[in-house]
Every structure is written in structure tokens, then in C-alpha cells.
Design a protein around this motif. Sequence first.
Motif, PDB file in Angstrom:
ATOM      1  N   ALA A   1     -18.079  47.438  -4.076  1.00 42.44           N
ATOM      2  CA  ALA A   1     -18.419  46.026  -4.268  1.00 42.44           C
ATOM      3  C   ALA A   1     -19.754  45.841  -4.978  1.00 42.44           C
ATOM      4  O   ALA A   1     -19.927  44.903  -5.750  1.00 42.44           O
ATOM      5  CB  ALA A   1     -18.432  45.316  -2.921  1.00 42.44           C
ATOM      6  N   ALA A   2     -20.701  46.729  -4.736  1.00 39.08           N
ATOM      7  CA  ALA A   2     -22.017  46.618  -5.379  1.00 39.08           C
ATOM      8  C   ALA A   2     -21.887  46.702  -6.895  1.00 39.08           C
ATOM      9  O   ALA A   2     -22.517  45.926  -7.623  1.00 39.08           O
ATOM     10  CB  ALA A   2     -22.956  47.700  -4.860  1.00 39.08           C
ATOM     11  N   TYR A   3     -21.072  47.613  -7.385  1.00 46.51           N
ATOM     12  CA  TYR A   3     -20.922  47.767  -8.827  1.00 46.51           C
ATOM     13  C   TYR A   3     -20.212  46.569  -9.451  1.00 46.51           C
ATOM     14  O   TYR A   3     -20.543  46.154 -10.554  1.00 46.51           O
ATOM     15  CB  TYR A   3     -20.207  49.077  -9.162  1.00 46.51           C
ATOM     16  N   THR A   4     -19.257  45.998  -8.744  1.00 42.51           N
ATOM     17  CA  THR A   4     -18.582  44.795  -9.225  1.00 42.51           C
ATOM     18  C   THR A   4     -19.575  43.643  -9.320  1.00 42.51           C
ATOM     19  O   THR A   4     -19.617  42.922 -10.311  1.00 42.51           O
ATOM     20  CB  THR A   4     -17.413  44.423  -8.283  1.00 42.51           C
ATOM     21  N   TYR A   5     -20.405  43.490  -8.286  1.00 47.62           N
ATOM     22  CA  TYR A   5     -21.441  42.456  -8.288  1.00 47.62           C
ATOM     23  C   TYR A   5     -22.398  42.654  -9.466  1.00 47.62           C
ATOM     24  O   TYR A   5     -22.718  41.706 -10.179  1.00 47.62           O
ATOM     25  CB  TYR A   5     -22.205  42.478  -6.962  1.00 47.62           C
ATOM     26  N   ILE A   6     -22.853  43.870  -9.667  1.00 43.36           N
ATOM     27  CA  ILE A   6     -23.802  44.167 -10.744  1.00 43.36           C
ATOM     28  C   ILE A   6     -23.187  43.841 -12.101  1.00 43.36           C
ATOM     29  O   ILE A   6     -23.816  43.196 -12.943  1.00 43.36           O
ATOM     30  CB  ILE A   6     -24.269  45.634 -10.683  1.00 43.36           C
ATOM     31  N   GLN A   7     -21.943  44.254 -12.329  1.00 41.30           N
ATOM     32  CA  GLN A   7     -21.282  43.997 -13.608  1.00 41.30           C
ATOM     33  C   GLN A   7     -21.156  42.504 -13.883  1.00 41.30           C
ATOM     34  O   GLN A   7     -21.326  42.063 -15.010  1.00 41.30           O
ATOM     35  CB  GLN A   7     -19.894  44.637 -13.637  1.00 41.30           C
TER      36      GLN A   7
ATOM     37  N   GLU B   1     -30.856  54.083  -4.271  1.00 37.97           N
ATOM     38  CA  GLU B   1     -31.151  54.075  -5.698  1.00 37.97           C
ATOM     39  C   GLU B   1     -29.870  53.749  -6.451  1.00 37.97           C
ATOM     40  O   GLU B   1     -28.834  54.350  -6.211  1.00 37.97           O
ATOM     41  CB  GLU B   1     -31.693  55.424  -6.160  1.00 37.97           C
ATOM     42  N   LEU B   2     -29.972  52.752  -7.336  1.00 38.79           N
ATOM     43  CA  LEU B   2     -28.842  52.350  -8.164  1.00 38.79           C
ATOM     44  C   LEU B   2     -29.330  52.136  -9.579  1.00 38.79           C
ATOM     45  O   LEU B   2     -30.516  51.862  -9.801  1.00 38.79           O
ATOM     46  CB  LEU B   2     -28.218  51.049  -7.639  1.00 38.79           C
ATOM     47  N   GLY B   3     -28.411  52.221 -10.520  1.00 35.91           N
ATOM     48  CA  GLY B   3     -28.768  52.018 -11.910  1.00 35.91           C
ATOM     49  C   GLY B   3     -27.966  50.912 -12.554  1.00 35.91           C
ATOM     50  O   GLY B   3     -26.859  50.604 -12.119  1.00 35.91           O
ATOM     51  N   ILE B   4     -28.565  50.309 -13.555  1.00 31.50           N
ATOM     52  CA  ILE B   4     -27.879  49.326 -14.387  1.00 31.50           C
ATOM     53  C   ILE B   4     -27.852  49.885 -15.792  1.00 31.50           C
ATOM     54  O   ILE B   4     -28.888  50.277 -16.337  1.00 31.50           O
ATOM     55  CB  ILE B   4     -28.584  47.965 -14.350  1.00 31.50           C
ATOM     56  N   ASN B   5     -26.668  49.935 -16.367  1.00 29.76           N
ATOM     57  CA  ASN B   5     -26.487  50.469 -17.708  1.00 29.76           C
ATOM     58  C   ASN B   5     -26.316  49.299 -18.679  1.00 29.76           C
ATOM     59  O   ASN B   5     -25.290  48.624 -18.666  1.00 29.76           O
ATOM     60  CB  ASN B   5     -25.269  51.382 -17.750  1.00 29.76           C
ATOM     61  N   TYR B   6     -27.338  49.057 -19.491  1.00 30.22           N
ATOM     62  CA  TYR B   6     -27.240  48.042 -20.532  1.00 30.22           C
ATOM     63  C   TYR B   6     -26.702  48.732 -21.763  1.00 30.22           C
ATOM     64  O   TYR B   6     -27.389  49.530 -22.401  1.00 30.22           O
ATOM     65  CB  TYR B   6     -28.628  47.462 -20.843  1.00 30.22           C
ATOM     66  N   ARG B   7     -25.448  48.433 -22.085  1.00 32.61           N
ATOM     67  CA  ARG B   7     -24.827  49.064 -23.243  1.00 32.61           C
ATOM     68  C   ARG B   7     -24.010  48.025 -23.992  1.00 32.61           C
ATOM     69  O   ARG B   7     -23.214  47.290 -23.389  1.00 32.61           O
ATOM     70  CB  ARG B   7     -23.919  50.210 -22.802  1.00 32.61           C
ATOM     71  N   ILE B   8     -24.191  47.973 -25.275  1.00 30.56           N
ATOM     72  CA  ILE B   8     -23.438  47.054 -26.108  1.00 30.56           C
ATOM     73  C   ILE B   8     -22.106  47.713 -26.431  1.00 30.56           C
ATOM     74  O   ILE B   8     -22.054  48.825 -26.919  1.00 30.56           O
ATOM     75  CB  ILE B   8     -24.210  46.731 -27.405  1.00 30.56           C
ATOM     76  N   GLN B   9     -21.034  47.000 -26.134  1.00 33.61           N
ATOM     77  CA  GLN B   9     -19.694  47.579 -26.354  1.00 33.61           C
ATOM     78  C   GLN B   9     -19.010  46.934 -27.529  1.00 33.61           C
ATOM     79  O   GLN B   9     -19.142  45.847 -27.857  1.00 33.61           O
ATOM     80  CB  GLN B   9     -18.846  47.402 -25.106  1.00 33.61           C
TER      81      GLN B   9
END
Length: 89
Positions: free
Chosen positions: A2-8, A81-89
Motif C-alpha cells: 500500500a505504501a508504494y501505491t500511495y507514493i505513486q 527507509e523508502l525511496g522515490i524514483n523520479y523518472r520521466i517515462q
Amino acid sequence: MAAYTYIQRAILYPITALRAGTEGIVKVRLFVNSDGQVIQTEIIESTIPLNAEGRDIMLQQARLIMKGLQFVPATGATEEELGINYRIQ
């Protein structure tokens, strides 16, 4: 998870960063109390170049997004510890 869904869903790519093609990963340390609330955040690593357009906004946004996470209550405080990946797709 759920954390990754929230972050996205919470990430809003800053316009200045998008126009400049700024990308990178921001790793954040979370301090979580026994109620599962994030009480403090700390940027521990970033691959976004220092002078990149939108960098400051991206780092600030990463901290705010992580502050909004809610964890399962535990018997004591924890660090995550969590990461956010800013990537242009």
C-alpha cells in the motif's frame, strides 16, 4: 504494498524538472512512532544532480509524501527507509 501505491499516486512531477528532464532517486529515512505515524523524515541520499532544475521541489515533495504514510502500530518506535524514483517515462 500500500505504501508504494500511495507514493505513486502522490507524486506530482514538478513542471520545471519535467521540462529540464531532471530525474533521480530520493531515499528518505522515516521515524515512525508506536502509533504508526511518521513523525520525522530525513533525506539520506539523492541521485538528483545538485544544480538540476526542480531538485529542491523534488526533495521537499519526497519528504512531504513520506510524512503522509501510515504504518501498522507497533510496540515501539521504528525507523524505515523508502525511496522515490523520479523518472520521466
